[in-house]
Motif scaffolding. Structure first.
Motif, PDB file in Angstrom:
ATOM      1  N   LEU A  72      47.236  48.120  51.710  1.00 15.87           N
ATOM      2  CA  LEU A  72      48.130  48.721  52.248  1.00 15.87           C
ATOM      3  C   LEU A  72      48.843  49.864  51.066  1.00 15.87           C
ATOM      4  CD1 LEU A  72      50.328  49.715  54.396  1.00 15.87           C
ATOM      5  CD2 LEU A  72      51.776  47.789  53.600  1.00 15.87           C
ATOM      6  N   SER A  73      48.693  51.281  51.255  1.00 18.83           N
ATOM      7  CA  SER A  73      49.088  51.926  50.262  1.00 18.83           C
ATOM      8  C   SER A  73      49.892  53.259  50.874  1.00 18.83           C
ATOM      9  CB  SER A  73      48.144  52.610  49.471  1.00 18.83           C
ATOM     10  OG  SER A  73      46.977  51.725  49.013  1.00 18.83           O
ATOM     11  N   SER A  74      51.006  53.394  49.948  1.00 20.55           N
ATOM     12  CA  SER A  74      51.914  54.540  50.145  1.00 20.55           C
ATOM     13  C   SER A  74      52.454  55.023  49.010  1.00 20.55           C
ATOM     14  CB  SER A  74      53.161  54.108  51.193  1.00 20.55           C
ATOM     15  OG  SER A  74      54.062  53.372  50.322  1.00 20.55           O
ATOM     16  N   LEU A  75      53.135  56.132  49.176  1.00 13.57           N
ATOM     17  CA  LEU A  75      53.628  56.842  47.763  1.00 13.57           C
ATOM     18  C   LEU A  75      54.963  55.858  47.607  1.00 13.57           C
ATOM     19  CD1 LEU A  75      53.731  60.461  48.577  1.00 13.57           C
ATOM     20  CD2 LEU A  75      52.374  59.424  47.051  1.00 13.57           C
ATOM     21  N   PRO A  76      55.491  55.730  46.256  1.00 11.87           N
ATOM     22  CA  PRO A  76      56.654  54.729  46.150  1.00 11.87           C
ATOM     23  C   PRO A  76      57.919  55.042  46.867  1.00 11.87           C
ATOM     24  CG  PRO A  76      55.709  55.762  43.935  1.00 11.87           C
ATOM     25  CD  PRO A  76      55.296  56.710  45.227  1.00 11.87           C
ATOM     26  N   MET A 220      49.772  54.636  54.359  1.00 13.73           N
ATOM     27  CA  MET A 220      51.071  54.939  55.191  1.00 13.73           C
ATOM     28  C   MET A 220      51.612  56.207  54.535  1.00 13.73           C
ATOM     29  SD  MET A 220      54.183  51.980  54.986  1.00 13.73           S
ATOM     30  CE  MET A 220      55.440  52.179  56.223  1.00 13.73           C
ATOM     31  N   HIS A 221      51.763  56.965  55.509  1.00 16.75           N
ATOM     32  CA  HIS A 221      52.161  58.355  55.150  1.00 16.75           C
ATOM     33  C   HIS A 221      53.632  58.639  55.699  1.00 16.75           C
ATOM     34  CE1 HIS A 221      48.322  59.797  53.425  1.00 16.75           C
ATOM     35  NE2 HIS A 221      47.883  59.513  54.562  1.00 16.75           N
ATOM     36  N   ARG A 229      59.894  58.108  60.540  1.00 16.84           N
ATOM     37  CA  ARG A 229      58.598  57.901  60.997  1.00 16.84           C
ATOM     38  C   ARG A 229      57.714  57.790  60.036  1.00 16.84           C
ATOM     39  NH1 ARG A 229      56.989  61.869  65.811  1.00 16.84           N
ATOM     40  NH2 ARG A 229      58.852  60.804  66.466  1.00 16.84           N
ATOM     41  N   ARG A 230      56.564  57.093  60.200  1.00 18.87           N
ATOM     42  CA  ARG A 230      55.266  56.765  59.171  1.00 18.87           C
ATOM     43  C   ARG A 230      54.159  56.963  60.137  1.00 18.87           C
ATOM     44  NH1 ARG A 230      59.119  57.474  56.617  1.00 18.87           N
ATOM     45  NH2 ARG A 230      60.076  56.316  54.744  1.00 18.87           N
ATOM     46  N   ILE A 231      53.160  57.622  59.520  1.00 19.66           N
ATOM     47  CA  ILE A 231      51.960  57.371  60.048  1.00 19.66           C
ATOM     48  C   ILE A 231      50.838  56.470  59.574  1.00 19.66           C
ATOM     49  CG2 ILE A 231      49.896  58.747  60.812  1.00 19.66           C
ATOM     50  CD1 ILE A 231      52.457  59.565  62.137  1.00 19.66           C
ATOM     51  N   LEU A 232      50.226  55.636  59.943  1.00 16.60           N
ATOM     52  CA  LEU A 232      49.186  54.784  59.352  1.00 16.60           C
ATOM     53  C   LEU A 232      47.822  55.165  59.790  1.00 16.60           C
ATOM     54  CD1 LEU A 232      50.984  51.217  60.142  1.00 16.60           C
ATOM     55  CD2 LEU A 232      51.489  52.598  58.480  1.00 16.60           C
ATOM     56  N   VAL A 233      47.256  55.311  58.794  1.00 23.61           N
ATOM     57  CA  VAL A 233      45.667  55.973  58.882  1.00 23.61           C
ATOM     58  C   VAL A 233      44.725  54.760  58.180  1.00 23.61           C
ATOM     59  CG1 VAL A 233      44.122  57.840  58.197  1.00 23.61           C
ATOM     60  CG2 VAL A 233      46.350  58.146  58.700  1.00 23.61           C
ATOM     61  N   ALA A 234      43.906  54.202  59.037  1.00 23.28           N
ATOM     62  CA  ALA A 234      43.008  53.209  58.608  1.00 23.28           C
ATOM     63  C   ALA A 234      41.473  53.601  58.246  1.00 23.28           C
ATOM     64  CB  ALA A 234      43.109  52.228  59.682  1.00 23.28           C
ATOM     65  N   GLN A 235      41.108  53.074  57.217  1.00 18.97           N
ATOM     66  CA  GLN A 235      39.593  52.819  57.066  1.00 18.97           C
ATOM     67  C   GLN A 235      39.433  51.279  57.061  1.00 18.97           C
ATOM     68  OE1 GLN A 235      41.636  54.272  54.451  1.00 18.97           O
ATOM     69  NE2 GLN A 235      41.888  56.087  55.198  1.00 18.97           N
ATOM     70  N   THR A 236      38.392  51.019  57.980  1.00 14.00           N
ATOM     71  CA  THR A 236      38.164  49.540  58.270  1.00 14.00           C
ATOM     72  C   THR A 236      36.621  49.403  58.496  1.00 14.00           C
ATOM     73  OG1 THR A 236      39.247  47.988  59.922  1.00 14.00           O
ATOM     74  CG2 THR A 236      38.770  50.166  60.647  1.00 14.00           C
ATOM     75  N   ARG A 237      36.494  47.712  58.396  1.00  7.89           N
ATOM     76  CA  ARG A 237      35.210  47.478  58.986  1.00  7.89           C
ATOM     77  C   ARG A 237      35.467  46.611  60.245  1.00  7.89           C
ATOM     78  NH1 ARG A 237      35.254  45.396  53.310  1.00  7.89           N
ATOM     79  NH2 ARG A 237      33.838  46.988  52.099  1.00  7.89           N
ATOM     80  N   ARG A 244      44.449  55.433  63.703  1.00  6.09           N
ATOM     81  CA  ARG A 244      45.777  55.671  63.327  1.00  6.09           C
ATOM     82  C   ARG A 244      47.141  55.195  64.314  1.00  6.09           C
ATOM     83  NH1 ARG A 244      42.904  59.970  65.285  1.00  6.09           N
ATOM     84  NH2 ARG A 244      42.212  60.298  63.014  1.00  6.09           N
ATOM     85  N   LEU A 245      47.982  55.098  63.691  1.00  5.65           N
ATOM     86  CA  LEU A 245      49.137  54.434  64.496  1.00  5.65           C
ATOM     87  C   LEU A 245      50.424  55.023  63.920  1.00  5.65           C
ATOM     88  CD1 LEU A 245      50.008  52.449  66.576  1.00  5.65           C
ATOM     89  CD2 LEU A 245      50.546  51.082  64.905  1.00  5.65           C
ATOM     90  N   ALA A 246      51.355  55.719  64.683  1.00  6.45           N
ATOM     91  CA  ALA A 246      52.499  56.265  64.449  1.00  6.45           C
ATOM     92  C   ALA A 246      53.695  55.019  64.692  1.00  6.45           C
ATOM     93  CB  ALA A 246      53.085  57.398  65.034  1.00  6.45           C
TER      94      ALA A 246
END
Length: 293
Positions: A72-76, A220-221, A229-237, A244-246
């Motif tokens: 799980l990554s986002s800017l600080p 996590m943008h 609000r945040r937007i979750l963008v996934a790269q997944t197996r 993606r999920l808002a």
């Protein structure tokens, strides 16, 4: 012992007996070595493959699950720790045990836990300055359902440039991952996004080994037009992971927007048109466009 006995009694009868004993010993050692195979076979229960047991992050399957590693990554300061605190609360309510390695100080942890409420403080551990190898070995022996490392940058002994070294990242994380997976322990790695951004999973900071070692990678943008609000963008197996999920922070809790009124297709198209009109000539990547909505 056999060699010593042989040297003392080199008769043909004795040599034959010793040879037979040594052969029997070799067979026993071979059987002992092969009794437990060096790999673990995937089990089948009642004719069906065992399904992944997902944990309640945003009440969605596909993000955190047994034997899975989630990045799980986002800017600080963009809310990933708040999201993880809510996960701890949900797991505690479900009777699951979490070990949360935090980079924060104890007062900050206590304050955030009190604001949310219902979070057991004994889930949290802070650094004592011991090397990551020792911490990792300790984690591998603990009885837990989920381990959270927040943030990997603060806990792993990677040095100034080691975060960009694929071998160093893999060597630091793989032993823990291999040790806990057979017990069905979930591993969550809290990380950072590159300030410069990136597409196709390259937004995660440092080496691509962080994403490579993960089963589910989540960017996590923020939303420039809605600070809650945040937007979750996934790269997944995993097939169950939403691409993606808002989500939105309401009364201190992140909620999926489709639980609180997701914009319809026409509204979303209008939003995209607005962003493009406001940025003429811009060449957005998919993740950058999502983050700008």
């Amino acid at each position: 012992v056999a060699a010593e006995a042989y040297s003392k009694d080199p008769t043909a009868e004795r040599r034959a007996a010793l040879s037979e004993a040594l052969d029997a010993q070799a067979v026993a050692e071979r059987d002992a070595a092969t009794a437990t195979p060096p790999v673990r076979q995937i089990g089948i229960v009642e004719g069906h493959a065992q399904a992944v047991e997902y944990f309640p992050l945003l009440e969605r399957d596909g993000y955190v699950g047994r034997a899975l590693t989630t990045l799980l990554s986002s800017l600080p300061k963009k809310g990933k720790s708040t999201l993880l605190f809510w996960l701890v609360r949900a797991m505690a309510e479900a009777g699951l045990r979490v070990i949360y390695l935090s980079e924060e100080s104890e007062p900050v942890i206590r304050d955030r836990a009190e604001q949310i409420g219902g979070i057991p403080l004994d889930c949290f551990f802070v650094s004592t300055g011991r090397p990551w190898a020792e911490v990792s070995a300790w984690l591998a022996e603990q009885d837990a359902d989920c381990i959270i490392v927040d943030t990997t940058r603060s806990w792993l002994d990677l040095g100034r440039d080691g975060e960009n070294d694929a071998g160093a990242v893999t060597d630091s994380l793989k032993p823990l991952q291999v040790a806990i997976r057979p017990r069905g322990v979930a591993l969550i790695l809290s990380h950072h996004l590159r300030k410069s951004g990136g597409s196709d999973g390259m937004g995660h900071a440092g080496s691509g080994a962080f994403l490579g070692i993960a089963d589910v990678g989540i960017e996590m943008h923020g939303d420039a037009h809605n600070p809650r609000r945040r937007i979750l963008v996934a790269q997944t197996r995993m097939a169950a992971t939403p691409a993606r999920l808002a989500i939105e922070l309401r009364e201190g809790e992140y909620l999926a927007l489709e639980d609180a009124g997701t914009p319809g297709t026409e509204e979303l198209a209008d939003e995209i048109a607005r962003v493009l009109e406001a940025n003429p000539g811009a060449n957005f990547t998919e993740s950058e466009l999502i983050a700008a909505l």
